[in-house]
Design a protein around this motif. Structure first.
Motif, PDB file in Angstrom:
ATOM      1  N   GLU A  75      46.276  43.413  32.556  1.00 51.11           N
ATOM      2  CA  GLU A  75      47.486  43.669  33.328  1.00 51.11           C
ATOM      3  C   GLU A  75      47.214  44.650  34.462  1.00 51.11           C
ATOM      4  O   GLU A  75      46.468  45.621  34.291  1.00 51.11           O
ATOM      5  CB  GLU A  75      48.586  44.246  32.422  1.00 51.11           C
ATOM      6  CG  GLU A  75      49.024  43.314  31.302  1.00 51.11           C
ATOM      7  CD  GLU A  75      49.747  42.086  31.822  1.00 51.11           C
ATOM      8  OE1 GLU A  75      50.260  42.141  32.967  1.00 51.11           O
ATOM      9  OE2 GLU A  75      49.790  41.078  31.095  1.00 51.11           O
ATOM     10  N   PRO A  76      47.831  44.434  35.637  1.00 53.97           N
ATOM     11  CA  PRO A  76      47.649  45.373  36.756  1.00 53.97           C
ATOM     12  C   PRO A  76      48.052  46.802  36.407  1.00 53.97           C
ATOM     13  O   PRO A  76      47.450  47.756  36.912  1.00 53.97           O
ATOM     14  CB  PRO A  76      48.552  44.782  37.842  1.00 53.97           C
ATOM     15  CG  PRO A  76      48.646  43.329  37.517  1.00 53.97           C
ATOM     16  CD  PRO A  76      48.641  43.264  36.022  1.00 53.97           C
ATOM     17  N   ARG A  77      49.066  46.962  35.548  1.00 57.16           N
ATOM     18  CA  ARG A  77      49.524  48.317  35.221  1.00 57.16           C
ATOM     19  C   ARG A  77      48.437  49.135  34.518  1.00 57.16           C
ATOM     20  O   ARG A  77      48.514  50.371  34.495  1.00 57.16           O
ATOM     21  CB  ARG A  77      50.776  48.255  34.346  1.00 57.16           C
ATOM     22  CG  ARG A  77      50.585  47.612  32.995  1.00 57.16           C
ATOM     23  CD  ARG A  77      51.842  47.738  32.147  1.00 57.16           C
ATOM     24  NE  ARG A  77      51.690  47.097  30.846  1.00 57.16           N
ATOM     25  CZ  ARG A  77      52.005  45.839  30.585  1.00 57.16           C
ATOM     26  NH1 ARG A  77      52.522  45.091  31.555  1.00 57.16           N
ATOM     27  NH2 ARG A  77      51.831  45.331  29.374  1.00 57.16           N
ATOM     28  N   GLU A  78      47.446  48.464  33.943  1.00 57.03           N
ATOM     29  CA  GLU A  78      46.351  49.174  33.298  1.00 57.03           C
ATOM     30  C   GLU A  78      45.364  49.733  34.318  1.00 57.03           C
ATOM     31  O   GLU A  78      44.468  50.507  33.958  1.00 57.03           O
ATOM     32  CB  GLU A  78      45.610  48.254  32.331  1.00 57.03           C
ATOM     33  CG  GLU A  78      46.471  47.710  31.187  1.00 57.03           C
ATOM     34  CD  GLU A  78      45.676  46.783  30.280  1.00 57.03           C
ATOM     35  OE1 GLU A  78      44.667  47.223  29.711  1.00 57.03           O
ATOM     36  OE2 GLU A  78      46.076  45.602  30.163  1.00 57.03           O
ATOM     37  N   LEU A  79      45.522  49.364  35.594  1.00 61.41           N
ATOM     38  CA  LEU A  79      44.637  49.829  36.655  1.00 61.41           C
ATOM     39  C   LEU A  79      45.312  50.811  37.607  1.00 61.41           C
ATOM     40  O   LEU A  79      44.675  51.752  38.090  1.00 61.41           O
ATOM     41  CB  LEU A  79      44.114  48.635  37.467  1.00 61.41           C
ATOM     42  CG  LEU A  79      43.139  47.687  36.785  1.00 61.41           C
ATOM     43  CD1 LEU A  79      42.871  46.480  37.673  1.00 61.41           C
ATOM     44  CD2 LEU A  79      41.832  48.392  36.461  1.00 61.41           C
ATOM     45  N   ILE A  80      46.574  50.560  37.892  1.00 65.68           N
ATOM     46  CA  ILE A  80      47.276  51.351  38.909  1.00 65.68           C
ATOM     47  C   ILE A  80      47.307  52.829  38.514  1.00 65.68           C
ATOM     48  O   ILE A  80      47.656  53.193  37.399  1.00 65.68           O
ATOM     49  CB  ILE A  80      48.705  50.812  39.112  1.00 65.68           C
ATOM     50  CG1 ILE A  80      48.643  49.401  39.694  1.00 65.68           C
ATOM     51  CG2 ILE A  80      49.510  51.729  40.033  1.00 65.68           C
ATOM     52  CD1 ILE A  80      49.987  48.712  39.804  1.00 65.68           C
ATOM     53  N   GLY A  81      46.919  53.682  39.468  1.00 71.13           N
ATOM     54  CA  GLY A  81      46.915  55.120  39.247  1.00 71.13           C
ATOM     55  C   GLY A  81      45.634  55.653  38.647  1.00 71.13           C
ATOM     56  O   GLY A  81      45.470  56.876  38.534  1.00 71.13           O
ATOM     57  N   PRO A 102      35.836  40.851  36.831  1.00 65.43           N
ATOM     58  CA  PRO A 102      36.666  41.334  35.720  1.00 65.43           C
ATOM     59  C   PRO A 102      36.399  42.820  35.476  1.00 65.43           C
ATOM     60  O   PRO A 102      35.262  43.291  35.608  1.00 65.43           O
ATOM     61  CB  PRO A 102      36.197  40.485  34.535  1.00 65.43           C
ATOM     62  CG  PRO A 102      35.523  39.304  35.140  1.00 65.43           C
ATOM     63  CD  PRO A 102      34.938  39.754  36.429  1.00 65.43           C
ATOM     64  N   LEU A 103      37.444  43.543  35.125  1.00 69.00           N
ATOM     65  CA  LEU A 103      37.321  44.979  34.863  1.00 69.00           C
ATOM     66  C   LEU A 103      37.593  45.248  33.393  1.00 69.00           C
ATOM     67  O   LEU A 103      38.447  44.606  32.777  1.00 69.00           O
ATOM     68  CB  LEU A 103      38.305  45.758  35.739  1.00 69.00           C
ATOM     69  CG  LEU A 103      38.084  45.598  37.256  1.00 69.00           C
ATOM     70  CD1 LEU A 103      39.208  46.264  38.025  1.00 69.00           C
ATOM     71  CD2 LEU A 103      36.742  46.187  37.662  1.00 69.00           C
ATOM     72  N   HIS A 104      36.866  46.219  32.852  1.00 67.23           N
ATOM     73  CA  HIS A 104      37.007  46.578  31.450  1.00 67.23           C
ATOM     74  C   HIS A 104      37.578  47.979  31.318  1.00 67.23           C
ATOM     75  O   HIS A 104      37.542  48.769  32.267  1.00 67.23           O
ATOM     76  CB  HIS A 104      35.650  46.479  30.746  1.00 67.23           C
ATOM     77  CG  HIS A 104      35.048  45.113  30.808  1.00 67.23           C
ATOM     78  ND1 HIS A 104      34.378  44.643  31.928  1.00 67.23           N
ATOM     79  CD2 HIS A 104      35.025  44.103  29.906  1.00 67.23           C
ATOM     80  CE1 HIS A 104      33.965  43.406  31.713  1.00 67.23           C
ATOM     81  NE2 HIS A 104      34.340  43.058  30.494  1.00 67.23           N
TER      82      HIS A 104
END
Length: 314
Positions: free
Chosen positions: A219-225, A237-239
């Motif tokens: 999910e994008p929210r796991e990256l934002i901020g 892909p990001l882990h």
């Protein structure tokens, strides 16, 4: 010119104009129907040119007619033709076209979709050049029979034939794999540690599910901020281990330690023994007593500690 000479000349002209052209064998011919006609084999075949003399070969193949067969056929259809030698022959092939791989995959996906959800899935054939050769006049309809698919691996096998309405069309086996796709947030450009990931840095990219690790970020929210722990490339892909909350307290920083209850607020100075982002638990040493305590980062250079139970209830 005398009248006799005129009549002779006229007779010669009439004879020349009225003479039928001699039929000529076509050494190679292509037919666009399921039958071969006399006119397909001979030029100037006369009034019997449309006579059917043989079935057309299957799509993708040809039929060779030898001199004896040709002579017999010409005689049967009142055609004045004889072979020049016993080696004379005619080759006839069927006009064909190709139904390509994309059309076959689309038809297979339709059939698989009748049995299970295939939202966003792709089909990969074991033979990427698989195609169907059909008669030029045939339809594009493809029949699928004997379809089997393994729900775990996605491996499938099926028999296909074209055109679908032709019961005599040859069935061909096709095998491959159904590949499920997932839509993951990836970076639009490379980012370095210390940079903060914003919504504009993220794009959704479809990727094969079998190439996605268990700890991949969904999910994008796991990256934002958050910020990269290492340099990250775009479109990959990001882990979870690739990103972290931005560090606001660094190891060695002097911080204010706050202990607060409903009845009081105590502060003292400490020294961070770990790096930490907002909300992270770090170790802090009291600069006066040297005592090491666990604290939570609440802001730059500000941490809080939990009150002992006997204080918290007062």
């Amino acid at each position: 010119m005398t009248r006799l000479a005129f009549l002779v000349s006229l007779a010669l002209l009439v004879g020349i104009d009225g003479a039928a052209a001699q039929p000529t064998l076509k050494a190679a011919a292509t037919v666009a129907s399921d039958v071969i006609r006399l006119g397909d084999l001979f030029s100037d075949a006369g009034p019997h040119a449309d006579d059917v003399v043989a079935p057309a070969p299957p799509p993708g193949s040809r039929t060779i007619f030898n001199a004896q067969w040709l002579a017999t056929t010409a005689s049967e259809h009142q055609l004045d033709w004889e072979p020049q030698s016993r080696f004379e022959q005619a080759s006839v092939e069927r006009a064909t076209r190709v139904i390509g791989t994309d059309a076959v995959i689309s038809r297979l996906l339709d059939e698989i979709g009748r049995r299970q959800s295939i939202d966003g899935a792709q089909l990969e054939l074991d033979d990427p050049g698989f195609r169907l050769v059909v008669a030029k006049e045939a339809s594009d309809a493809i029949a699928v029979d004997g379809l089997t698919i393994d729900p775990r691996s996605g491996r499938f096998s099926a028999l296909v034939q074209a055109p679908a309405e032709d019961a005599a069309a040859e069935q061909q086996r096709v095998t491959g794999r159904l590949i499920r796709m997932v839509h993951l947030p990836t970076l639009t450009h490379a980012l370095a540690p210390g940079e903060t990931i914003a919504a504009g840095d993220i794009e959704i990219m479809p990727l094969r599910a079998d190439r996605v690790g268990a700890d991949v970020i969904l999910e994008p929210r796991e990256l934002i901020g958050k910020t990269p722990r290492r340099a990250l490339r775009a479109h990959e892909p990001l882990h979870s281990a690739d990103v972290q909350v931005p560090i606001v307290v660094h190891k060695g920083d002097l911080v204010t330690i706050v202990l607060e209850t409903r009845a009081m607020r105590l502060t003292t100075q400490g020294k961070a023994l770990d790096d930490g982002g907002l909300g992270a638990a770090i170790r802090v040493a009291n600069t006066k007593s040297g005592r090491v305590i666990d604290a939570a980062v609440v802001a730059g250079n500000l941490v809080t500690v939990a009150a002992p139970a006997q204080l918290a209830v007062r």
